[in-house]
Design a protein around this motif. Structure first.
Motif, PDB file in Angstrom:
ATOM      1  N   LEU A   1       0.765  -1.200   0.033  1.00 27.45           N
ATOM      2  CA  LEU A   1       0.083   0.551   0.231  1.00 27.45           C
ATOM      3  C   LEU A   1       0.546   1.869   0.004  1.00 27.45           C
ATOM      4  O   LEU A   1       0.318   2.299  -0.653  1.00 27.45           O
ATOM      5  N   ARG A   2       2.181   1.099   0.525  1.00 31.81           N
ATOM      6  CA  ARG A   2       3.246   2.122   0.881  1.00 31.81           C
ATOM      7  C   ARG A   2       3.456   2.845  -0.498  1.00 31.81           C
ATOM      8  O   ARG A   2       3.723   4.116  -1.591  1.00 31.81           O
ATOM      9  N   ARG A   3       3.865   1.908  -1.039  1.00 33.34           N
ATOM     10  CA  ARG A   3       4.434   1.869  -2.959  1.00 33.34           C
ATOM     11  C   ARG A   3       2.758   2.572  -3.430  1.00 33.34           C
ATOM     12  O   ARG A   3       3.776   3.010  -4.254  1.00 33.34           O
ATOM     13  N   GLY A   4       1.955   1.970  -3.659  1.00 31.38           N
ATOM     14  CA  GLY A   4       1.225   2.375  -4.200  1.00 31.38           C
ATOM     15  C   GLY A   4       0.930   3.761  -4.220  1.00 31.38           C
ATOM     16  O   GLY A   4       0.585   4.868  -5.442  1.00 31.38           O
ATOM     17  N   ALA A   5       0.726   3.805  -3.206  1.00 26.17           N
ATOM     18  CA  ALA A   5       0.587   5.606  -2.220  1.00 26.17           C
ATOM     19  C   ALA A   5       1.903   6.244  -2.978  1.00 26.17           C
ATOM     20  O   ALA A   5       1.535   7.461  -3.272  1.00 26.17           O
ATOM     21  N   ALA A   6       3.371   5.659  -2.634  1.00 22.27           N
ATOM     22  CA  ALA A   6       4.621   6.613  -3.251  1.00 22.27           C
ATOM     23  C   ALA A   6       4.987   6.644  -4.795  1.00 22.27           C
ATOM     24  O   ALA A   6       4.793   7.627  -5.351  1.00 22.27           O
ATOM     25  N   ALA A   7       4.437   5.680  -5.175  1.00 19.88           N
ATOM     26  CA  ALA A   7       4.067   5.405  -7.179  1.00 19.88           C
ATOM     27  C   ALA A   7       2.916   7.292  -7.308  1.00 19.88           C
ATOM     28  O   ALA A   7       3.553   8.248  -8.373  1.00 19.88           O
ATOM     29  N   LEU A   8       1.944   7.653  -6.507  1.00 21.85           N
ATOM     30  CA  LEU A   8       0.695   8.187  -7.337  1.00 21.85           C
ATOM     31  C   LEU A   8       1.449   9.806  -6.856  1.00 21.85           C
ATOM     32  O   LEU A   8       1.295  10.417  -7.578  1.00 21.85           O
ATOM     33  N   ALA A   9       1.868   9.337  -5.731  1.00 26.10           N
ATOM     34  CA  ALA A   9       2.869  10.863  -5.145  1.00 26.10           C
ATOM     35  C   ALA A   9       4.010  11.253  -6.206  1.00 26.10           C
ATOM     36  O   ALA A   9       4.232  13.305  -6.016  1.00 26.10           O
ATOM     37  N   MET A  10       4.436  10.377  -6.036  1.00 30.97           N
ATOM     38  CA  MET A  10       5.871  10.658  -7.517  1.00 30.97           C
ATOM     39  C   MET A  10       5.412  11.268  -8.766  1.00 30.97           C
ATOM     40  O   MET A  10       5.616  12.568  -9.521  1.00 30.97           O
ATOM     41  N   ASP A  11       4.078  10.341  -8.891  1.00 32.13           N
ATOM     42  CA  ASP A  11       4.175  11.505 -10.834  1.00 32.13           C
ATOM     43  C   ASP A  11       3.015  12.331 -10.788  1.00 32.13           C
ATOM     44  O   ASP A  11       3.485  12.937 -11.316  1.00 32.13           O
ATOM     45  N   VAL A  12       2.304  12.986  -9.060  1.00 33.47           N
ATOM     46  CA  VAL A  12       1.723  14.233  -9.100  1.00 33.47           C
ATOM     47  C   VAL A  12       3.314  14.990  -9.010  1.00 33.47           C
ATOM     48  O   VAL A  12       2.950  16.468  -9.668  1.00 33.47           O
ATOM     49  N   ALA A  13       4.294  14.682  -8.335  1.00 41.24           N
ATOM     50  CA  ALA A  13       5.826  15.412  -8.336  1.00 41.24           C
ATOM     51  C   ALA A  13       5.700  15.839 -10.310  1.00 41.24           C
ATOM     52  O   ALA A  13       6.398  17.085  -9.856  1.00 41.24           O
ATOM     53  N   ILE A  14       6.309  14.802 -10.334  1.00 39.45           N
ATOM     54  CA  ILE A  14       6.845  14.683 -12.017  1.00 39.45           C
ATOM     55  C   ILE A  14       6.059  15.736 -12.662  1.00 39.45           C
ATOM     56  O   ILE A  14       5.994  16.687 -13.165  1.00 39.45           O
ATOM     57  N   ASN A  15       4.559  15.179 -12.693  1.00 41.07           N
ATOM     58  CA  ASN A  15       3.966  16.119 -13.383  1.00 41.07           C
ATOM     59  C   ASN A  15       2.959  17.384 -13.278  1.00 41.07           C
ATOM     60  O   ASN A  15       3.667  18.464 -14.167  1.00 41.07           O
ATOM     61  N   TYR A  16       3.803  18.219 -12.030  1.00 36.82           N
ATOM     62  CA  TYR A  16       4.580  19.500 -11.820  1.00 36.82           C
ATOM     63  C   TYR A  16       5.268  20.015 -12.521  1.00 36.82           C
ATOM     64  O   TYR A  16       5.550  21.507 -13.114  1.00 36.82           O
ATOM     65  N   ARG A  17       6.254  19.416 -12.064  1.00 34.99           N
ATOM     66  CA  ARG A  17       7.416  20.005 -13.056  1.00 34.99           C
ATOM     67  C   ARG A  17       7.208  20.003 -14.474  1.00 34.99           C
ATOM     68  O   ARG A  17       7.047  20.839 -15.083  1.00 34.99           O
ATOM     69  N   TRP A  18       6.354  18.930 -15.065  1.00 37.27           N
ATOM     70  CA  TRP A  18       6.233  19.368 -16.345  1.00 37.27           C
ATOM     71  C   TRP A  18       5.672  19.778 -17.045  1.00 37.27           C
ATOM     72  O   TRP A  18       5.536  20.544 -18.365  1.00 37.27           O
ATOM     73  N   ALA A  19       3.974  20.475 -16.291  1.00 32.94           N
ATOM     74  CA  ALA A  19       3.435  20.266 -16.979  1.00 32.94           C
ATOM     75  C   ALA A  19       2.662  22.480 -17.544  1.00 32.94           C
ATOM     76  O   ALA A  19       3.790  23.715 -16.438  1.00 32.94           O
ATOM     77  N   SER A  20       2.116  22.744 -18.267  1.00 30.05           N
ATOM     78  CA  SER A  20       2.168  23.797 -18.768  1.00 30.05           C
ATOM     79  C   SER A  20       1.328  25.386 -18.417  1.00 30.05           C
ATOM     80  O   SER A  20       1.387  26.202 -18.014  1.00 30.05           O
ATOM     81  N   ASP A  21       0.248  24.044 -17.223  1.00 25.10           N
ATOM     82  CA  ASP A  21      -0.966  24.951 -17.277  1.00 25.10           C
ATOM     83  C   ASP A  21      -1.622  24.304 -16.253  1.00 25.10           C
ATOM     84  O   ASP A  21      -1.215  22.783 -16.320  1.00 25.10           O
ATOM     85  N   PRO A  22      -2.775  24.553 -15.712  1.00 26.42           N
ATOM     86  CA  PRO A  22      -3.360  23.719 -15.032  1.00 26.42           C
ATOM     87  C   PRO A  22      -4.396  22.292 -15.847  1.00 26.42           C
ATOM     88  O   PRO A  22      -4.233  21.085 -15.099  1.00 26.42           O
ATOM     89  N   ALA A  23      -4.807  23.061 -16.967  1.00 24.39           N
ATOM     90  CA  ALA A  23      -5.266  21.437 -17.513  1.00 24.39           C
ATOM     91  C   ALA A  23      -4.559  20.443 -17.543  1.00 24.39           C
ATOM     92  O   ALA A  23      -5.089  19.169 -17.476  1.00 24.39           O
ATOM     93  N   ASP A  24      -2.747  21.021 -18.573  1.00 23.03           N
ATOM     94  CA  ASP A  24      -2.049  19.697 -18.836  1.00 23.03           C
ATOM     95  C   ASP A  24      -1.578  19.647 -17.533  1.00 23.03           C
ATOM     96  O   ASP A  24      -1.611  18.015 -17.700  1.00 23.03           O
ATOM     97  N   ALA A  25      -1.938  19.085 -16.457  1.00 29.17           N
ATOM     98  CA  ALA A  25      -1.436  18.875 -15.229  1.00 29.17           C
ATOM     99  C   ALA A  25      -2.452  18.418 -14.646  1.00 29.17           C
ATOM    100  O   ALA A  25      -2.147  17.277 -14.418  1.00 29.17           O
ATOM    101  N   LEU A  26      -3.680  18.333 -14.720  1.00 30.80           N
ATOM    102  CA  LEU A  26      -4.574  17.550 -14.513  1.00 30.80           C
ATOM    103  C   LEU A  26      -4.514  15.933 -15.723  1.00 30.80           C
ATOM    104  O   LEU A  26      -5.120  15.144 -15.131  1.00 30.80           O
ATOM    105  N   ARG A  27      -4.250  16.373 -17.104  1.00 34.13           N
ATOM    106  CA  ARG A  27      -4.400  15.108 -18.161  1.00 34.13           C
ATOM    107  C   ARG A  27      -2.998  14.602 -17.174  1.00 34.13           C
ATOM    108  O   ARG A  27      -3.681  13.721 -17.830  1.00 34.13           O
ATOM    109  N   ARG A  28      -2.354  14.730 -16.858  1.00 32.54           N
ATOM    110  CA  ARG A  28      -1.059  14.577 -16.977  1.00 32.54           C
ATOM    111  C   ARG A  28      -1.449  13.673 -15.475  1.00 32.54           C
ATOM    112  O   ARG A  28      -1.309  11.848 -15.848  1.00 32.54           O
TER     113      ARG A  28
END
Length: 407
Positions: free
Chosen positions: A264-291
Motif C-alpha cells: 500500500l505504501r508503494r502504491g501511495a508513493a507511486a501516485l505521489a511521485m507521479d504528481v511531483a513529476i507532472n507538476y514539474r512538466w505541466a504547462s498549465d492546470p489543464a495539462d497537469a490534470l491530464r497528466r
C-alpha cells in the motif's frame, strides 16, 4: 455517520427485523463485517443476542439480506430507465445512489464474507444491473460497439458508487445535480477507436521474475491478497508460491502485515511521485490534470490489485499505518481538486473533490473489472471519460519540455 441510539432493552417493536437490518447496514460499513459481533448488533438494536437468531441464522445471512435489499431497488430502477428522457434517468440514478450511499463499499469490501451460494446469487443480480445499464447506454448511443456500451455503463456505476468511498457532502439537491451532471458527462464522451496492435493491460502474474527474492515474495503476496483477501492467505502459502520453504520467508519479511503495508505504501508513493513529476512538466492546470489522469489510469491498469487492497484490506493495518495511507489518499485528491479549481475557478471546493473522486473511481473500477479492462477500456478511452468529467479540452500530446511552474 452519527452514532445510533440503542432501543431500551426489553422494548418490543413490530418491525424488529427491519430494525436489525437497518442497524446492520450501518455497522457493516463501520466497524465492518469482521469486527462486528452479533452482540454488538444486538446492543445497537436494544435486544439480547439470542433474539437475533429468531430472525436470522447468523451474521452471514444478515449481510446477504442487507445486500439483497440494497441491490433490489437498483435492479428495478435500471430496468425502467427511459432512453427518451436521459435527464430524468440521470436524476433518478443520482437520487438512488445517495439513498444507497453505503452499498458500494459494503458490496466491494464485505461480499466475499458470504458463502459461495449466497455470493453467486447476489453476483447474478449485480451482473443483471450491469447488463441492463449497458442496454440503456446502447439505446442512447447505438453507434457504440457492445464493449463501448459496457465501458460507459461501468463508468456510470463507478460514478454512482464513488460517494461510498468518501465523506464529502453537499446539500441534497446540489449533490444529486452534480452526480447527474457526471452521468451525463460519461454518456456524452466520444470514445476513441481502439488502436490496432495497442498493448493490452497486463493480467495475472508478471512474465518475468524479479532477481530479488524479497520482491518476488511481495509480488506473490499482492496477487494472493487481492484474489482471496488478506485474512485468507497464510504467509507460508506466499513462500510456497515463490518456490521457497515456508520458514525461509521470515528471512525477507518479518510478518504478513509487513507485506500488506509495503504494497500500500508503494502504491501511495507511486501516485505521489507521479504528481511531483507532472507538476514539474505541466504547462498549465489543464495539462497537469491530464497528466495526472494518464498516470493514474496507467497505474490502475498495471496494478489493479493495489486498488483492490485499498478497499478490501485497509482495516488490517494498525491505526498509525491506516492513517498514513488514508492521509496519502486524501492529499492525492486535494492535489487534483486544487488543479481543477485553478482550471475552473468558479467550482466549489467540495464539488471539486467529489468530481475528482468520481474520476478516480472510474479509473480504478474499470481496471479492477476484467471484462472492461480487456474490452474497450484501453487507457485512451478511460482518459477520454475522465477528461470529460473534469471539463478538460480535447486530448493533446504532452509537451516535450517542462512548462512554467504551477502554484
Amino acid at each position: 455517520m452519527p452514532p445510533r441510539t440503542p432501543r431500551p432493552r426489553g422494548s418490543r417493536s413490530p418491525h424488529r427485523r427491519e430494525l436489525i437490518l437497518n442497524a446492520a447496514a450501518e455497522l457493516f460499513v463501520t466497524p465492518g463485517y469482521a469486527k462486528l459481533s452479533m452482540a454488538d448488533l444486538a446492543e445497537a438494536v436494544g435486544i439480547v443476542p439470542s433474539a437475533l437468531y429468531r430472525h436470522f441464522s447468523g451474521k452471514q445471512q444478515i449481510l446477504a439480506t442487507v445486500l439483497a435489499a440494497g441491490l433490489a431497488p437498483i435492479h428495478e430502477l435500471v430496468g425502467a430507465l427511459d432512453p427518451a428522457d436521459p435527464a430524468d434517468s440521470a436524476r433518478r440514478l443520482s437520487a438512488l445512489a445517495l439513498d444507497q450511499r453505503h452499498l458500494g463499499l459494503m458490496w466491494q469490501r464485505e461480499a466475499r464474507n458470504l458463502d459461495s451460494a449466497a455470493y453467486q446469487s447476489l453476483r447474478t443480480v449485480v451482473q443483471e444491473i450491469e447488463q441492463r445499464l449497458s442496454r440503456y447506454v446502447h439505446a442512447l448511443r447505438p453507434e457504440l460497439p457492445d464493449a463501448g456500451s459496457d465501458l460507459l455503463a461501468g463508468s456510470i456505476i463507478a460514478v454512482m458508487t464513488s460517494p461510498s468511498f468518501h465523506r464529502y457532502t453537499l446539500p441534497r439537491a446540489a449533490f444529486e445535480q452534480l452526480l447527474a451532471t457526471l452521468v451525463d458527462a460519461v454518456l456524452s464522451t466520444e470514445l476513441p477507436s481502439p488502436r490496432a496492435g495497442a498493448p493490452r493491460p497486463p493480467d495475472g502474474g508478471p512474465a518475468l521474475t524479479p532477481a530479488s527474492r524479497r520482491e518476488e515474495l511481495l509480488a506473490q503476496a499482492i496477487r494472493m491478497f487481492a484474489a482471496r483477501g488478506y485474512a485468507e492467505v497464510g504467509i507460508e502459502e506466499i513462500a510456497r508460491a515463490a518456490g521457497i520453504a515456508g520458514p525461509s520467508i521470515y528471512n525477507h519479511w518479518p510478518t504478513k502485515r509487513d507485506l500488506l503495508v509495503t504494497a500500500l505504501r508503494r502504491g501511495a508513493a507511486a501516485l505521489a511521485m507521479d504528481v511531483a513529476i507532472n507538476y514539474r512538466w505541466a504547462s498549465d492546470p489543464a495539462d497537469a490534470l491530464r497528466r495526472h489522469l494518464r498516470s493514474h489510469v496507467k497505474l490502475a491498469q498495471s496494478y489493479p490489485e493495489i486498488f483492490s487492497l485499498l478497499i478490501t484490506d485497509l482495516d488490517h493495518l494498525n491505526e498509525d499505518e491506516m492513517q498514513e495511507i488514508v492521509r496519502a489518499q486524501h492529499e492525492h485528491v486535494l492535489e487534483w481538486a486544487h488543479l481543477l479549481r485553478l482550471h475552473q475557478p468558479g467550482i466549489d471546493t467540495v464539488a471539486a473533490r467529489i468530481r475528482v473522486h468520481a474520476v478516480l473511481s472510474i479509473s480504478s473500477e474499470t481496471a479492477r473489472t476484467p471484462h472492461l479492462r480487456h474490452g474497450a477500456a484501453q487507457p485512451e478511452a478511460i482518459e477520454a471519460i475522465g477528461a470529460n468529467l473534469l471539463g478538460l479540452p480535447g486530448p493533446e500530446s504532452p509537451p516535450a519540455a517542462p512548462g512554467r511552474p504551477i502554484t
